[in-house]
Design a protein around this motif. Structure first.
Motif, PDB file in Angstrom:
ATOM      1  N   ARG A   5      30.143  88.553   1.869  1.00  0.00           N
ATOM      2  CA  ARG A   5      30.236  88.576   0.405  1.00  0.00           C
ATOM      3  C   ARG A   5      31.361  87.638  -0.035  1.00  0.00           C
ATOM      4  O   ARG A   5      32.496  87.740   0.429  1.00  0.00           O
ATOM      5  CB  ARG A   5      30.533  89.991  -0.103  1.00  0.00           C
ATOM      6  CG  ARG A   5      30.488  90.107  -1.619  1.00  0.00           C
ATOM      7  CD  ARG A   5      30.643  91.559  -2.050  1.00  0.00           C
ATOM      8  NE  ARG A   5      31.999  92.039  -1.889  1.00  0.00           N
ATOM      9  CZ  ARG A   5      32.980  91.845  -2.798  1.00  0.00           C
ATOM     10  NH1 ARG A   5      32.727  91.162  -3.905  1.00  0.00           N
ATOM     11  NH2 ARG A   5      34.190  92.326  -2.592  1.00  0.00           N
ATOM     12  N   LEU A   6      31.022  86.720  -0.929  1.00  0.00           N
ATOM     13  CA  LEU A   6      32.001  85.766  -1.428  1.00  0.00           C
ATOM     14  C   LEU A   6      33.028  86.472  -2.313  1.00  0.00           C
ATOM     15  O   LEU A   6      32.659  87.259  -3.195  1.00  0.00           O
ATOM     16  CB  LEU A   6      31.295  84.678  -2.233  1.00  0.00           C
ATOM     17  CG  LEU A   6      32.187  83.584  -2.816  1.00  0.00           C
ATOM     18  CD1 LEU A   6      32.715  82.687  -1.703  1.00  0.00           C
ATOM     19  CD2 LEU A   6      31.418  82.757  -3.843  1.00  0.00           C
ATOM     20  N   ILE A   7      34.306  86.198  -2.080  1.00  0.00           N
ATOM     21  CA  ILE A   7      35.359  86.857  -2.871  1.00  0.00           C
ATOM     22  C   ILE A   7      36.247  85.855  -3.599  1.00  0.00           C
ATOM     23  O   ILE A   7      37.365  86.187  -4.019  1.00  0.00           O
ATOM     24  CB  ILE A   7      36.231  87.777  -1.984  1.00  0.00           C
ATOM     25  CG1 ILE A   7      36.870  86.970  -0.843  1.00  0.00           C
ATOM     26  CG2 ILE A   7      35.411  88.941  -1.456  1.00  0.00           C
ATOM     27  CD1 ILE A   7      37.940  87.749  -0.086  1.00  0.00           C
ATOM     28  N   ASP A   8      35.775  84.620  -3.781  1.00  0.00           N
ATOM     29  CA  ASP A   8      36.591  83.616  -4.471  1.00  0.00           C
ATOM     30  C   ASP A   8      37.107  84.127  -5.810  1.00  0.00           C
ATOM     31  O   ASP A   8      38.287  83.979  -6.136  1.00  0.00           O
ATOM     32  CB  ASP A   8      35.774  82.347  -4.713  1.00  0.00           C
ATOM     33  CG  ASP A   8      35.688  81.462  -3.480  1.00  0.00           C
ATOM     34  OD1 ASP A   8      36.189  81.881  -2.416  1.00  0.00           O
ATOM     35  OD2 ASP A   8      35.120  80.365  -3.571  1.00  0.00           O
ATOM     36  N   LEU A   9      36.222  84.702  -6.603  1.00  0.00           N
ATOM     37  CA  LEU A   9      36.607  85.109  -7.953  1.00  0.00           C
ATOM     38  C   LEU A   9      37.552  86.302  -7.931  1.00  0.00           C
ATOM     39  O   LEU A   9      38.407  86.444  -8.811  1.00  0.00           O
ATOM     40  CB  LEU A   9      35.366  85.422  -8.781  1.00  0.00           C
ATOM     41  CG  LEU A   9      34.405  84.237  -8.936  1.00  0.00           C
ATOM     42  CD1 LEU A   9      33.134  84.663  -9.643  1.00  0.00           C
ATOM     43  CD2 LEU A   9      35.060  83.090  -9.676  1.00  0.00           C
ATOM     44  N   GLU A  10      37.421  87.171  -6.922  1.00  0.00           N
ATOM     45  CA  GLU A  10      38.319  88.308  -6.811  1.00  0.00           C
ATOM     46  C   GLU A  10      39.745  87.879  -6.454  1.00  0.00           C
ATOM     47  O   GLU A  10      40.716  88.373  -7.028  1.00  0.00           O
ATOM     48  CB  GLU A  10      37.809  89.306  -5.763  1.00  0.00           C
ATOM     49  CG  GLU A  10      36.711  90.220  -6.263  1.00  0.00           C
ATOM     50  CD  GLU A  10      35.321  89.643  -6.041  1.00  0.00           C
ATOM     51  OE1 GLU A  10      35.218  88.396  -5.881  1.00  0.00           O
ATOM     52  OE2 GLU A  10      34.356  90.421  -6.034  1.00  0.00           O
ATOM     53  N   SER A 365      29.328  70.682  -6.023  1.00  0.00           N
ATOM     54  CA  SER A 365      30.745  70.345  -6.017  1.00  0.00           C
ATOM     55  C   SER A 365      31.508  71.297  -5.101  1.00  0.00           C
ATOM     56  O   SER A 365      30.942  72.225  -4.523  1.00  0.00           O
ATOM     57  CB  SER A 365      31.308  70.429  -7.434  1.00  0.00           C
ATOM     58  OG  SER A 365      31.439  71.778  -7.853  1.00  0.00           O
ATOM     59  N   TRP A 366      32.820  71.062  -4.974  1.00  0.00           N
ATOM     60  CA  TRP A 366      33.630  71.870  -4.055  1.00  0.00           C
ATOM     61  C   TRP A 366      33.704  73.327  -4.486  1.00  0.00           C
ATOM     62  O   TRP A 366      34.021  74.194  -3.685  1.00  0.00           O
ATOM     63  CB  TRP A 366      35.016  71.253  -3.914  1.00  0.00           C
ATOM     64  CG  TRP A 366      35.986  71.528  -5.034  1.00  0.00           C
ATOM     65  CD1 TRP A 366      35.750  71.429  -6.377  1.00  0.00           C
ATOM     66  CD2 TRP A 366      37.345  71.923  -4.897  1.00  0.00           C
ATOM     67  NE1 TRP A 366      36.884  71.732  -7.082  1.00  0.00           N
ATOM     68  CE2 TRP A 366      37.887  72.039  -6.192  1.00  0.00           C
ATOM     69  CE3 TRP A 366      38.178  72.171  -3.807  1.00  0.00           C
ATOM     70  CZ2 TRP A 366      39.207  72.410  -6.430  1.00  0.00           C
ATOM     71  CZ3 TRP A 366      39.489  72.533  -4.042  1.00  0.00           C
ATOM     72  CH2 TRP A 366      39.985  72.648  -5.344  1.00  0.00           C
ATOM     73  N   CYS A 367      33.422  73.597  -5.764  1.00  0.00           N
ATOM     74  CA  CYS A 367      33.487  74.978  -6.245  1.00  0.00           C
ATOM     75  C   CYS A 367      32.100  75.577  -6.438  1.00  0.00           C
ATOM     76  O   CYS A 367      31.935  76.569  -7.142  1.00  0.00           O
ATOM     77  CB  CYS A 367      34.256  75.037  -7.568  1.00  0.00           C
ATOM     78  SG  CYS A 367      33.571  74.009  -8.894  1.00  0.00           S
ATOM     79  N   SER A 368      31.083  74.997  -5.786  1.00  0.00           N
ATOM     80  CA  SER A 368      29.704  75.392  -6.064  1.00  0.00           C
ATOM     81  C   SER A 368      29.421  76.855  -5.735  1.00  0.00           C
ATOM     82  O   SER A 368      28.720  77.543  -6.481  1.00  0.00           O
ATOM     83  CB  SER A 368      28.725  74.493  -5.299  1.00  0.00           C
ATOM     84  OG  SER A 368      28.977  74.545  -3.906  1.00  0.00           O
ATOM     85  N   ALA A 369      29.984  77.377  -4.634  1.00  0.00           N
ATOM     86  CA  ALA A 369      29.711  78.774  -4.263  1.00  0.00           C
ATOM     87  C   ALA A 369      30.269  79.716  -5.322  1.00  0.00           C
ATOM     88  O   ALA A 369      29.595  80.656  -5.759  1.00  0.00           O
ATOM     89  CB  ALA A 369      30.315  79.084  -2.891  1.00  0.00           C
TER      90      ALA A 369
END
Length: 422
Positions: A5-10, A365-369
Motif C-alpha cells: 500500500r502506497l503511503i506517500d500522502l500519509e 512524472s516522478w510523482c505519478s504514483a
C-alpha cells in the motif's frame, strides 16, 4: 491484488507515520544515498538496503551492506514493513511486484517523491542539525526567486514577438507543453505562456512599466494563438499537483509548506475556485491556475478584446478557429486533442506534423504514483462539482449536454461513494 500500500500522502502529512517500522531502502543509487543520509540525520533507523543490481550486492554504502532483494524474506516477518523505493517512477510497479513475491506479509511502501516531500514538509521537526533546516529554508527562498526569474523571461519573450509568430497561450494542464515542444521542432517564432498579464503576485509594482511597454509591442501584432480547455475538475487536480513536480522541487511557495496534507490543500483550492479567495495562494501559484473558464476573459478578452464566448464552438469536432483584427485563435477541447492534431498543426505550420511527442504528463512524472493515489482518494465537494456542472454557461460553451452528464455522473458517484475520509 498487491500486498503493498502506497503511503506517500500519509508520510507527507505525518512525519511520525513510519516510526516503529522495519524500513527497507530499495535502491543504492544517488536517490538511495540521499534518502539514507536524510533518514540518518532524522534519527530514523534503517533495517536494510537492497538493490536489483547484482554487482552491488555485498558492497557497502553509507556503512550499510547492500543486500540482494531475495534476502529480505529472512528478516521481514513483521506487520510493520515499510519499503522506500528510491528508483525512477517507471520502475516502481516492477519493484512492487517483486516485493509481493518476496515477502509473506502485507507491507507499506513510499516512493522517492513521497519521502523527499516528507523531508521538505517537516524539516523543522525532523532534523536537529540547524544547518540542514537552514538549507531547506534557503531552498524555499530559491524557489520563489526561480519563479520570479521565469516572469522576467516571459517579459523578455513578450518583447521579442514578431508578426506571424505563434503563441501557445493556455491555462495550465491542457497539453500546452507537448504542443509547444512539437511546434518548436518544426519552426522558429513559437512562444509558450500560461499568462501575459502582469504577475503582481510575483513581481513588484516597479516592474509594471516595462511589462506594459511589452504589452504595447504585442497588442498590434498579427499572431496565431493556440489555446485549449479541459474538463475542469480533472484539470484542477492536475494543476494543483503540478506544483509538486521535479522541476519545482516543491519550492514554489509557503502555501504548501504550511501543511503536508494535500487533501487540506485541495479544500483550500476549492475555496479559491468557489469564492475567488486567492489570498492564501498569493505567493504560491499563478492566478492563471484558478477557474480556467475565467482565464479566457483575463488573458484574451482583456488583452485583445476577443470574447471567445461570443464565438461559436464546435463541440462535436472539438475545436474552432476565431479570426479578429489580425489575430487567429485555434481553440480546442483537450479531450479531443488526439483527434484534431492534424488540423491544429495545419493551422500553426501550414502542414501536418509527422510525429507527436507528449510531454509533462502527470501520470508518468516522478510523482505519478502519489498523483494516482490522490486522484483516487480525494473527494470534491458537492458545491465544487455544481460550480462547473450546474448553470455554468461557460462550461456549456464547450461541452454538450451528453458530455456534461457523463462527467457529472462520474463525479457524483465519487462524491456519494467516498471510500475514505481525510
Amino acid at each position: 491484488m498487491s500486498k503493498g500500500r502506497l503511503i506517500d500522502l500519509e508520510i507527507m502529512r505525518d512525519e511520525t507515520y513510519m516510526k516503529g517500522s522495519e524500513i527497507i531502502v530499495w535502491g543504492a543509487g544517488e536517490k538511495g544515498k540521499h534518502v539514507i543520509d536524510m533518514l540518518k540525520e532524522a534519527d530514523i533507523p534503517i533495517s536494510c538496503i537492497c538493490d536489483s543490481n547484482a554487482d552491488l550486492w555485498d558492497t557497502e554504502m553509507e556503512s550499510y551492506l547492500i543486500k540482494s532483494p531475495f534476502t529480505i524474506r529472512h528478516f521481514v516477518n513483521t506487520k510493520n514493513l515499510c519499503a522506500i523505493l528510491c528508483v525512477e517512477s517507471k520502475h516502481v510497479s516492477a519493484i512492487q511486484k517483486s516485493l509481493d513475491y518476496i515477502v509473506d506479509t502485507n507491507y507499506q511502501f513510499a516512493t522517492y517523491f513521497g519521502i523527499v516531500s516528507m523531508f521538505r514538509f517537516h524539516y523543522q521537526s525532523l532534523f536537529r542539525n540547524p544547518s540542514i533546516a537552514y538549507s531547506f529554508e534557503i531552498e524555499k527562498k530559491m524557489g520563489r526567486l526561480e519563479y520570479q526569474k521565469r516572469q522576467f523571461q516571459i517579459l523578455n519573450e513578450l518583447c521579442q514577438i514578431k508578426d506571424g509568430n505563434v503563441l501557445v497561450l493556455q491555462p495550465g494542464k491542457v497539453g500546452s507543453l507537448s504542443i509547444y515542444s512539437n511546434l518548436r521542432r518544426e519552426r522558429r517564432g513559437v512562444y509558450h505562456f500560461h499568462h501575459i498579464h502582469f504577475p503582481m503576485n510575483f513581481l513588484e509594482e516597479g516592474c509594471r512599466g516595462a511589462w506594459e511597454r511589452a504589452w504595447r509591442n504585442l497588442r498590434h501584432k498579427r499572431l496565431k494563438i493556440i489555446t485549449g480547455v479541459r474538463e475542469p475538475i480533472s484539470r484542477d487536480f492536475s494543476a494543483l499537483f503540478q506544483a509538486l513536480n521535479e522541476r519545482n522541487n516543491i519550492r514554489r511557495g509557503e502555501w504548501l509548506f504550511n501543511t503536508g496534507d494535500l487533501y487540506e490543500v485541495f479544500r483550500q483550492y476549492e475555496n479559491m475556485i468557489l469564492h475567488g479567495n486567492y489570498e492564501p495562494w498569493r505567493d504560491g501559484i499563478p492566478e492563471a491556475w484558478g477557474d480556467e473558464f475565467l482565464w479566457f476573459d483575463r488573458e484574451i478578452k482583456q488583452f485583445w478584446g476577443i470574447d471567445i464566448y461570443e464565438h461559436p464552438f464546435n463541440k462535436e469536432e472539438g475545436y474552432s478557429i476565431i479570426r479578429s483584427d489580425g489575430i487567429e485563435i485555434f481553440l480546442y477541447k483537450c479531450e479531443k486533442l488526439n483527434d484534431i492534431l492534424m488540423e491544429l498543426y495545419q493551422f500553426a505550420l501550414g502542414h501536418p506534423l509527422s510525429h507527436f511527442f507528449s510531454e509533462n504528463r502527470m501520470d508518468v512524472s516522478w510523482c505519478s504514483a502519489a498523483y494516482q493515489e490522490f486522484k483516487h482518494n480525494v473527494v470534491p465537494s458537492l458545491s465544487y462539482i455544481e460550480h462547473y456542472y450546474k448553470n455554468n454557461k461557460k462550461m456549456d460553451h464547450f461541452y454538450s449536454l451528453e458530455e456534461k452528464d457523463k462527467f457529472l455522473k462520474a463525479w457524483e458517484r465519487k462524491w456519494k461513494g467516498c471510500r475514505k475520509e481525510f
